[in-house]
Design a protein around this motif. Structure first.
Motif, PDB file in Angstrom:
ATOM      1  N   MET A 178       0.839  -1.192   0.000  1.00 21.57           N
ATOM      2  CA  MET A 178       0.000   0.000   0.000  1.00 21.57           C
ATOM      3  C   MET A 178       0.877   1.246   0.000  1.00 21.57           C
ATOM      4  O   MET A 178       1.856   1.332   0.720  1.00 21.57           O
ATOM      5  N   HIS A 179       0.502   2.236  -0.793  1.00 23.30           N
ATOM      6  CA  HIS A 179       1.269   3.481  -0.860  1.00 23.30           C
ATOM      7  C   HIS A 179       0.655   4.489   0.098  1.00 23.30           C
ATOM      8  O   HIS A 179      -0.511   4.843  -0.025  1.00 23.30           O
ATOM      9  N   LEU A 180       1.430   4.971   1.062  1.00 24.66           N
ATOM     10  CA  LEU A 180       0.940   5.976   2.000  1.00 24.66           C
ATOM     11  C   LEU A 180       0.988   7.345   1.360  1.00 24.66           C
ATOM     12  O   LEU A 180       1.893   7.669   0.581  1.00 24.66           O
ATOM     13  N   HIS A 181       0.033   8.181   1.732  1.00 20.25           N
ATOM     14  CA  HIS A 181      -0.085   9.515   1.166  1.00 20.25           C
ATOM     15  C   HIS A 181       1.033  10.408   1.687  1.00 20.25           C
ATOM     16  O   HIS A 181       1.204  10.585   2.875  1.00 20.25           O
ATOM     17  N   LEU A 182       1.834  10.985   0.794  1.00 17.18           N
ATOM     18  CA  LEU A 182       2.893  11.912   1.185  1.00 17.18           C
ATOM     19  C   LEU A 182       2.851  13.107   0.254  1.00 17.18           C
ATOM     20  O   LEU A 182       2.907  12.962  -0.965  1.00 17.18           O
ATOM     21  N   SER A 183       2.740  14.282   0.814  1.00 18.87           N
ATOM     22  CA  SER A 183       2.785  15.484   0.001  1.00 18.87           C
ATOM     23  C   SER A 183       4.226  15.798  -0.347  1.00 18.87           C
ATOM     24  O   SER A 183       5.168  15.344   0.289  1.00 18.87           O
ATOM     25  N   ALA A 184       4.418  16.638  -1.367  1.00 23.02           N
ATOM     26  CA  ALA A 184       5.775  17.049  -1.738  1.00 23.02           C
ATOM     27  C   ALA A 184       6.381  17.856  -0.607  1.00 23.02           C
ATOM     28  O   ALA A 184       5.728  18.677   0.009  1.00 23.02           O
ATOM     29  N   PRO A 185       7.652  17.621  -0.282  1.00 23.98           N
ATOM     30  CA  PRO A 185       8.282  18.356   0.804  1.00 23.98           C
ATOM     31  C   PRO A 185       8.510  19.805   0.425  1.00 23.98           C
ATOM     32  O   PRO A 185       8.502  20.167  -0.738  1.00 23.98           O
ATOM     33  N   ASP A 186       8.746  20.635   1.432  1.00 17.79           N
ATOM     34  CA  ASP A 186       9.122  22.016   1.196  1.00 17.79           C
ATOM     35  C   ASP A 186      10.378  22.050   0.332  1.00 17.79           C
ATOM     36  O   ASP A 186      11.287  21.240   0.475  1.00 17.79           O
ATOM     37  N   SER A 187      10.452  22.990  -0.579  1.00 18.61           N
ATOM     38  CA  SER A 187      11.561  23.027  -1.536  1.00 18.61           C
ATOM     39  C   SER A 187      12.914  23.146  -0.850  1.00 18.61           C
ATOM     40  O   SER A 187      13.926  22.716  -1.389  1.00 18.61           O
ATOM     41  N   ALA A 188      12.950  23.724   0.357  1.00 17.57           N
ATOM     42  CA  ALA A 188      14.225  23.895   1.047  1.00 17.57           C
ATOM     43  C   ALA A 188      14.592  22.708   1.916  1.00 17.57           C
ATOM     44  O   ALA A 188      15.675  22.661   2.474  1.00 17.57           O
ATOM     45  N   CYS A 189      13.689  21.755   2.070  1.00 15.18           N
ATOM     46  CA  CYS A 189      13.922  20.617   2.947  1.00 15.18           C
ATOM     47  C   CYS A 189      14.996  19.710   2.353  1.00 15.18           C
ATOM     48  O   CYS A 189      14.950  19.384   1.161  1.00 15.18           O
ATOM     49  N   PRO A 190      15.991  19.296   3.138  1.00  7.61           N
ATOM     50  CA  PRO A 190      17.005  18.373   2.616  1.00  7.61           C
ATOM     51  C   PRO A 190      16.352  17.133   2.008  1.00  7.61           C
ATOM     52  O   PRO A 190      15.408  16.577   2.566  1.00  7.61           O
ATOM     53  N   THR A 191      16.855  16.686   0.874  1.00  4.40           N
ATOM     54  CA  THR A 191      16.207  15.593   0.152  1.00  4.40           C
ATOM     55  C   THR A 191      16.342  14.247   0.856  1.00  4.40           C
ATOM     56  O   THR A 191      15.570  13.334   0.592  1.00  4.40           O
ATOM     57  N   SER A 192      17.302  14.126   1.754  1.00  8.19           N
ATOM     58  CA  SER A 192      17.560  12.828   2.374  1.00  8.19           C
ATOM     59  C   SER A 192      16.784  12.600   3.667  1.00  8.19           C
ATOM     60  O   SER A 192      16.948  11.554   4.293  1.00  8.19           O
ATOM     61  N   VAL A 193      15.948  13.534   4.095  1.00  8.13           N
ATOM     62  CA  VAL A 193      15.293  13.396   5.390  1.00  8.13           C
ATOM     63  C   VAL A 193      14.183  12.353   5.335  1.00  8.13           C
ATOM     64  O   VAL A 193      13.676  12.003   4.272  1.00  8.13           O
ATOM     65  N   THR A 194      13.789  11.871   6.514  1.00  5.94           N
ATOM     66  CA  THR A 194      12.744  10.858   6.634  1.00  5.94           C
ATOM     67  C   THR A 194      11.371  11.488   6.399  1.00  5.94           C
ATOM     68  O   THR A 194      11.214  12.717   6.475  1.00  5.94           O
ATOM     69  N   PRO A 195      10.346  10.672   6.129  1.00  6.80           N
ATOM     70  CA  PRO A 195       8.987  11.210   5.993  1.00  6.80           C
ATOM     71  C   PRO A 195       8.536  11.994   7.223  1.00  6.80           C
ATOM     72  O   PRO A 195       7.833  12.993   7.095  1.00  6.80           O
ATOM     73  N   ARG A 196       8.950  11.552   8.427  1.00  4.37           N
ATOM     74  CA  ARG A 196       8.569  12.284   9.641  1.00  4.37           C
ATOM     75  C   ARG A 196       9.133  13.693   9.630  1.00  4.37           C
ATOM     76  O   ARG A 196       8.435  14.658   9.970  1.00  4.37           O
ATOM     77  N   LEU A 197      10.411  13.838   9.266  1.00  2.00           N
ATOM     78  CA  LEU A 197      11.022  15.165   9.235  1.00  2.00           C
ATOM     79  C   LEU A 197      10.400  16.020   8.138  1.00  2.00           C
ATOM     80  O   LEU A 197      10.174  17.223   8.333  1.00  2.00           O
ATOM     81  N   ARG A 198      10.106  15.420   6.992  1.00  2.19           N
ATOM     82  CA  ARG A 198       9.488  16.176   5.909  1.00  2.19           C
ATOM     83  C   ARG A 198       8.108  16.691   6.337  1.00  2.19           C
ATOM     84  O   ARG A 198       7.741  17.831   6.063  1.00  2.19           O
ATOM     85  N   ALA A 199       7.358  15.839   7.046  1.00  2.28           N
ATOM     86  CA  ALA A 199       6.049  16.263   7.548  1.00  2.28           C
ATOM     87  C   ALA A 199       6.205  17.405   8.550  1.00  2.28           C
ATOM     88  O   ALA A 199       5.388  18.336   8.588  1.00  2.28           O
ATOM     89  N   SER A 200       7.254  17.351   9.382  1.00  2.00           N
ATOM     90  CA  SER A 200       7.496  18.421  10.352  1.00  2.00           C
ATOM     91  C   SER A 200       7.834  19.732   9.650  1.00  2.00           C
ATOM     92  O   SER A 200       7.387  20.814  10.071  1.00  2.00           O
ATOM     93  N   TRP A 201       8.622  19.671   8.573  1.00  2.00           N
ATOM     94  CA  TRP A 201       8.919  20.888   7.811  1.00  2.00           C
ATOM     95  C   TRP A 201       7.638  21.485   7.235  1.00  2.00           C
ATOM     96  O   TRP A 201       7.458  22.713   7.237  1.00  2.00           O
ATOM     97  N   ARG A 202       6.740  20.628   6.747  1.00  2.00           N
ATOM     98  CA  ARG A 202       5.482  21.151   6.202  1.00  2.00           C
ATOM     99  C   ARG A 202       4.658  21.827   7.294  1.00  2.00           C
ATOM    100  O   ARG A 202       4.048  22.879   7.087  1.00  2.00           O
ATOM    101  N   ARG A 203       4.631  21.206   8.496  1.00  2.52           N
ATOM    102  CA  ARG A 203       3.895  21.835   9.598  1.00  2.52           C
ATOM    103  C   ARG A 203       4.530  23.172   9.968  1.00  2.52           C
ATOM    104  O   ARG A 203       3.823  24.158  10.232  1.00  2.52           O
ATOM    105  N   SER A 204       5.849  23.226   9.987  1.00  3.07           N
ATOM    106  CA  SER A 204       6.546  24.476  10.323  1.00  3.07           C
ATOM    107  C   SER A 204       6.178  25.575   9.333  1.00  3.07           C
ATOM    108  O   SER A 204       5.986  26.739   9.718  1.00  3.07           O
ATOM    109  N   ALA A 205       6.086  25.216   8.055  1.00  2.00           N
ATOM    110  CA  ALA A 205       5.691  26.205   7.046  1.00  2.00           C
ATOM    111  C   ALA A 205       4.253  26.660   7.284  1.00  2.00           C
ATOM    112  O   ALA A 205       3.939  27.849   7.127  1.00  2.00           O
ATOM    113  N   ARG A 206       3.385  25.710   7.680  1.00  7.10           N
ATOM    114  CA  ARG A 206       1.986  26.088   7.939  1.00  7.10           C
ATOM    115  C   ARG A 206       1.877  27.048   9.113  1.00  7.10           C
ATOM    116  O   ARG A 206       0.960  27.865   9.184  1.00  7.10           O
ATOM    117  N   TYR A 207       2.796  26.935  10.079  1.00  7.00           N
ATOM    118  CA  TYR A 207       2.783  27.849  11.216  1.00  7.00           C
ATOM    119  C   TYR A 207       3.249  29.255  10.825  1.00  7.00           C
ATOM    120  O   TYR A 207       3.218  30.174  11.649  1.00  7.00           O
TER     121      TYR A 207
END
Length: 487
Positions: free
Chosen positions: A1-30
């Protein structure tokens, strides 16, 4: 099954985990930028809490083993407020002061973007954030490892342990140390909170609800508060609306939702409970495919206890499968409407509240008879004084606790009397008891609840005076119905 993942923030390091990418997106939303942190300072911190006391003791012990290392050790509350910071390295202390990672400042994701302690609190899981993985540039000179501290009784996140060092320092053992310190803090909180028992950790159970614990005719005899919630849920389901059922733990949220759902539509109902953070991905993959199946409703319990990254994944899944017509294929439960995560709140059309059992005293008798009949597979009687005792108790763990008490009593007799009930139902709220105090209280209650026993007879059996019995009853807040008639 493929889990839903949005595109990371353009500045987010490409090697980070899905958890870190999700945190960057939340930080941008704040609304944070890489150059911005929003430090919030409070004039004082709670240095009298059990978390502060135990966490500081654990970190001082750890400090002795890291005396020559540039590691700053911190305790925070569940909102990211730094309560204490222990470090003998003046250089790193001055550096952390400049970025406000100091006692009295809030350092949650909303204030400082992606960082170790903020991520640990958001996801309720151990977290390591290195150098460029920090959202805000001011933190990229550090590596932060943090782990949540769980309250040993409620299981809720009580705070976190955070270890911070320079980004060019070795970090391989940092996360393991943070996890060990957090676990030791929880254990010390349990030990110093004498008389309490540990809360079971989440296991992510997934199970099918066949007919649930009550039938519709039995539900109709409950109080208006429960019936109103049942009718509200049924009406929402009939209109195809997505429902969140909220209330204290053990109030019967899943029972209400599944019963209301099945009365309208004899479909398959699955109930899923929060997993341990390390099992979250496998937990999603186990049950999420059921969301797309016909005639299946999934009740997702405790969404307020899910890691933040899982909340984001779940919101994406629910958006994908939400029915265009007919009944929404899911129900959410949480402790309160305010605790439903924002990403899920917009996917809820109706909130139904289930009152705590202490506000539904008229429910206790029918529920007790139902649970006793379940246990013995025949009707079980209660003496009037036993039923008055059950009705007078405030049931801090709600229906779940009542079920356990009654089922244990019914397993021993067909006529439940005072001596078949546990000591807890005769005891009012108060401070936690030591193990010795608990034994003493239980012995007093055992003697006093024997049929026909007077206070004088109980005193003689225990080898103390009547005055001592009365004093101990007041000390332990023991109340036994009809005691005055048997003085």
């Amino acid at each position: 099954m493929h889990l839903h993942l949005s595109a990371p923030d353009s500045a987010c390091p490409t090697s980070v985990t899905p958890r870190l990418r999700a945190s960057w997106r939340r930080s941008a939303r704040y609304g944070l930028s890489a150059d911005e942190m929003r430090p919030v300072f409070t004039g004082s911190v709670d240095t009298g809490s059990l978390l502060y006391e135990c966490g500081t003791a654990v970190l001082r012990g750890l400090q002795a083993t890291l005396a020559n290392e540039p590691v700053s050790m911190m305790i925070t509350d569940p909102d990211g407020l730094v309560l204490s910071r222990i470090c003998e390295d003046g250089t790193i202390n001055r550096s952390l002061d400049r970025v406000h990672l100091a006692p009295g400042f809030y350092f949650a994701e909303q204030n400082a973007g992606t960082n170790g302690l903020g991520l640990a609190l958001a996801d309720r899981a151990p977290s390591l954030v290195r150098a460029e993985e920090h959202y805000c540039a001011g933190l990229r000179g550090y590596t932060c490892a943090a782990a949540p501290v769980l309250d040993p009784v409620s299981g809720a996140v009580a705070g976190s342990v955070n270890l911070t060092t320079w980004s060019d320092s070795a970090s391989e053992l940092l996360l393991a140390l943070a996890q060990s310190a957090a676990g030791n803090t929880t254990a010390l909180m349990l030990a110093r909170g004498a008389g309490r028992s540990a809360h079971p950790m989440p296991r992510g159970e997934v199970f099918r609800v066949y007919a649930d614990r009550m039938s519709a005719p039995e539900a109709s005899v409950l109080t208006p508060g429960w019936r109103n919630g049942f009718a509200e849920a049924r009406s929402a389901f009939r209109s195809g609306r997505a429902v969140a059922v909220v209330g204290e733990a053990g109030t019967g949220k899943t029972a209400l939702a599944s019963l209301a759902r099945r009365e309208l539509r004899r479909e398959r109902v699955l109930s899923v409970r929060p997993p341990a953070p390390d099992d979250a991905e496998a937990w999603l993959e186990l049950w999420a495919p059921e969301l797309g199946k016909d005639s299946t409703c999934v009740i997702i319990s405790g969404v307020d206890r899910l890691p933040a990254w899982v909340t984001g994944e779940l919101a994406g899944l629910l958006e994908q499968v939400r029915a265009d017509e007919g009944m929404a294929p899911y129900v959410l439960t949480a402790s309160s409407a305010d605790e439903v995560p924002e990403e899920l709140r917009r996917l809820v059309d109706t909130v139904v509240e289930v009152p705590a059992l202490r506000f539904r005293p008229d429910d206790i008798q029918p529920l007790a008879r139902h649970f006793a009949r379940q246990r013995r597979r025949r009707d079980v009687e209660f003496t009037p004084v036993a039923m008055r005792t059950l009705t007078a108790y405030d049931w801090p763990e709600n229906v779940r606790q009542l079920r356990q008490v009654v089922r244990e009593a019914a397993g021993r007799t067909d006529l439940i009397d005072l001596n078949h009930l546990p000591p807890e139902v005769f005891t009012g709220p108060g401070r936690p008891l030591t193990r010795l105090e608990s034994v003493e209280r239980d012995e007093i209650i055992r003697c006093l609840t024997e049929p026909g026993t007077t206070v004088g007879e109980a005193a003689r059996e225990l080898g103390v005076s009547r005055a001592t019995i009365y004093r101990k009853m007041a000390q332990y807040r023991i109340t036994i119905p009809d005691r005055a008639a048997r003085a």
